[in-house]
Design a protein around this motif. Structure first.
Motif, PDB file in Angstrom:
ATOM      1  N   ASP A  24     -34.987  15.070  10.339  1.00  0.00           N
ATOM      2  CA  ASP A  24     -34.158  14.272  11.003  1.00  0.00           C
ATOM      3  C   ASP A  24     -33.750  12.829  10.562  1.00  0.00           C
ATOM      4  O   ASP A  24     -33.264  12.243  11.644  1.00  0.00           O
ATOM      5  CB  ASP A  24     -35.068  14.266  12.371  1.00  0.00           C
ATOM      6  CG  ASP A  24     -36.612  13.245  11.693  1.00  0.00           C
ATOM      7  OD1 ASP A  24     -36.890  13.098  10.614  1.00  0.00           O
ATOM      8  OD2 ASP A  24     -37.064  13.638  12.805  1.00  0.00           O
ATOM      9  N   LYS A  25     -33.913  12.782   9.646  1.00  0.00           N
ATOM     10  CA  LYS A  25     -33.759  10.894   9.074  1.00  0.00           C
ATOM     11  C   LYS A  25     -33.082  11.682   8.090  1.00  0.00           C
ATOM     12  O   LYS A  25     -32.589  10.065   7.764  1.00  0.00           O
ATOM     13  CB  LYS A  25     -34.731  10.512   8.742  1.00  0.00           C
ATOM     14  CG  LYS A  25     -35.994  10.102   9.585  1.00  0.00           C
ATOM     15  CD  LYS A  25     -35.875   9.239  11.077  1.00  0.00           C
ATOM     16  CE  LYS A  25     -37.360   9.319  11.306  1.00  0.00           C
ATOM     17  NZ  LYS A  25     -37.420   8.682  11.788  1.00  0.00           N
ATOM     18  N   VAL A  26     -32.235  12.535   7.586  1.00  0.00           N
ATOM     19  CA  VAL A  26     -31.193  12.218   6.593  1.00  0.00           C
ATOM     20  C   VAL A  26     -29.846  11.868   6.576  1.00  0.00           C
ATOM     21  O   VAL A  26     -29.602  11.021   6.060  1.00  0.00           O
ATOM     22  CB  VAL A  26     -30.692  14.047   5.751  1.00  0.00           C
ATOM     23  CG1 VAL A  26     -29.530  14.141   5.150  1.00  0.00           C
ATOM     24  CG2 VAL A  26     -31.827  14.636   5.301  1.00  0.00           C
ATOM     25  N   VAL A  30     -27.788   8.630   5.007  1.00  0.00           N
ATOM     26  CA  VAL A  30     -26.291   8.288   5.524  1.00  0.00           C
ATOM     27  C   VAL A  30     -25.742   6.972   5.663  1.00  0.00           C
ATOM     28  O   VAL A  30     -24.868   6.047   4.997  1.00  0.00           O
ATOM     29  CB  VAL A  30     -25.919   9.586   5.092  1.00  0.00           C
ATOM     30  CG1 VAL A  30     -24.400   9.749   5.029  1.00  0.00           C
ATOM     31  CG2 VAL A  30     -26.274  11.509   4.388  1.00  0.00           C
ATOM     32  N   SER A  31     -25.585   6.802   6.806  1.00  0.00           N
ATOM     33  CA  SER A  31     -25.575   5.676   7.713  1.00  0.00           C
ATOM     34  C   SER A  31     -25.384   4.651   7.191  1.00  0.00           C
ATOM     35  O   SER A  31     -25.520   3.691   7.202  1.00  0.00           O
ATOM     36  CB  SER A  31     -25.634   6.236   9.290  1.00  0.00           C
ATOM     37  OG  SER A  31     -25.521   4.879   9.891  1.00  0.00           O
ATOM     38  N   LEU A  32     -27.470   4.323   7.170  1.00  0.00           N
ATOM     39  CA  LEU A  32     -28.383   3.238   6.697  1.00  0.00           C
ATOM     40  C   LEU A  32     -27.691   2.715   5.044  1.00  0.00           C
ATOM     41  O   LEU A  32     -27.809   1.416   5.394  1.00  0.00           O
ATOM     42  CB  LEU A  32     -29.610   3.363   6.283  1.00  0.00           C
ATOM     43  CG  LEU A  32     -30.530   2.511   6.375  1.00  0.00           C
ATOM     44  CD1 LEU A  32     -30.671   1.650   7.920  1.00  0.00           C
ATOM     45  CD2 LEU A  32     -31.714   1.871   6.466  1.00  0.00           C
ATOM     46  N   THR A  43     -24.147  14.772  -3.100  1.00  0.00           N
ATOM     47  CA  THR A  43     -24.928  16.274  -2.570  1.00  0.00           C
ATOM     48  C   THR A  43     -25.485  15.169  -1.286  1.00  0.00           C
ATOM     49  O   THR A  43     -26.335  15.072  -1.119  1.00  0.00           O
ATOM     50  CB  THR A  43     -25.075  16.491  -3.561  1.00  0.00           C
ATOM     51  OG1 THR A  43     -23.958  16.729  -4.906  1.00  0.00           O
ATOM     52  CG2 THR A  43     -24.965  17.999  -2.786  1.00  0.00           C
ATOM     53  N   ILE A  44     -25.368  16.183  -0.389  1.00  0.00           N
ATOM     54  CA  ILE A  44     -26.389  16.238   1.087  1.00  0.00           C
ATOM     55  C   ILE A  44     -26.880  17.579   1.256  1.00  0.00           C
ATOM     56  O   ILE A  44     -26.652  18.622   1.344  1.00  0.00           O
ATOM     57  CB  ILE A  44     -25.861  15.199   2.605  1.00  0.00           C
ATOM     58  CG1 ILE A  44     -25.523  14.083   2.223  1.00  0.00           C
ATOM     59  CG2 ILE A  44     -27.167  15.738   3.654  1.00  0.00           C
ATOM     60  CD1 ILE A  44     -24.644  13.623   3.332  1.00  0.00           C
TER      61      ILE A  44
END
Length: 152
Positions: A24-26, A30-32, A43-44
């Motif tokens: 739930d934090k992925v 990315v944003s941070l 790659t995510i």
């Protein structure tokens, strides 16, 4: 023995792998880290099998090596993530993300009267309890829990 074929995500020649991210934090990670602004191959993977977490996320960023400051930002939203620094397809360094003693310019103070919410200045928090995730504002001394914060 070639286990590289068994990876759930493609191998990386040079760069950083952020592993063991709670699913739930992925996208918060990315944003941070402003990954959407980067031009390198990213790659995510999300909701991957994990013995520790049940499900986890992983982010692989080609040709990117993070500063300690960038890494400390991660600790605020996803403590215990693992960073693997890769060079020539080999892990040359493993880092466990740990919360620093002080956070600057990462978290917003939740006290509306705090000077940081009324003047153009950087926030600064002292981490008073790493286990419970308690932050104390340097300026107004208001405490807040890490699970109740707003990121800047």
């Amino acid at each position: 023995m070639n286990n590289k074929k068994e990876l759930q995500v493609a191998a990386l020649e040079n760069g950083t792998v952020i592993d063991h991210i709670p699913s739930d934090k992925v996208f918060t990670v990315v944003s941070l880290l402003n990954l959407e602004q980067m031009n390198s191959n990213i790659t995510i993977g999300n909701n991957l099998e994990s013995k520790k977490l049940g499900k986890k996320g992983i982010i692989k960023i080609a040709d990117k090596f993070f500063t300690d400051e960038e890494i400390s930002k991660l600790s605020v939203i996803a403590a215990n993530v693992k960073l693997n620094v890769i060079k020539n397809y080999e892990v040359v360094e493993k880092k466990e993300v740990q919360m620093p003693d002080e956070l600057k310019g990462i978290v917003k103070c939740n006290n509306p009267k705090c000077i940081t919410n009324n003047e153009p200045m950087q926030t600064r928090f002292h981490v008073t309890d790493k286990e419970l995730g308690i932050l104390k504002c340097h300026y107004c001394e208001k405490e807040q829990r890490i699970d109740n914060i707003k990121l800047i």
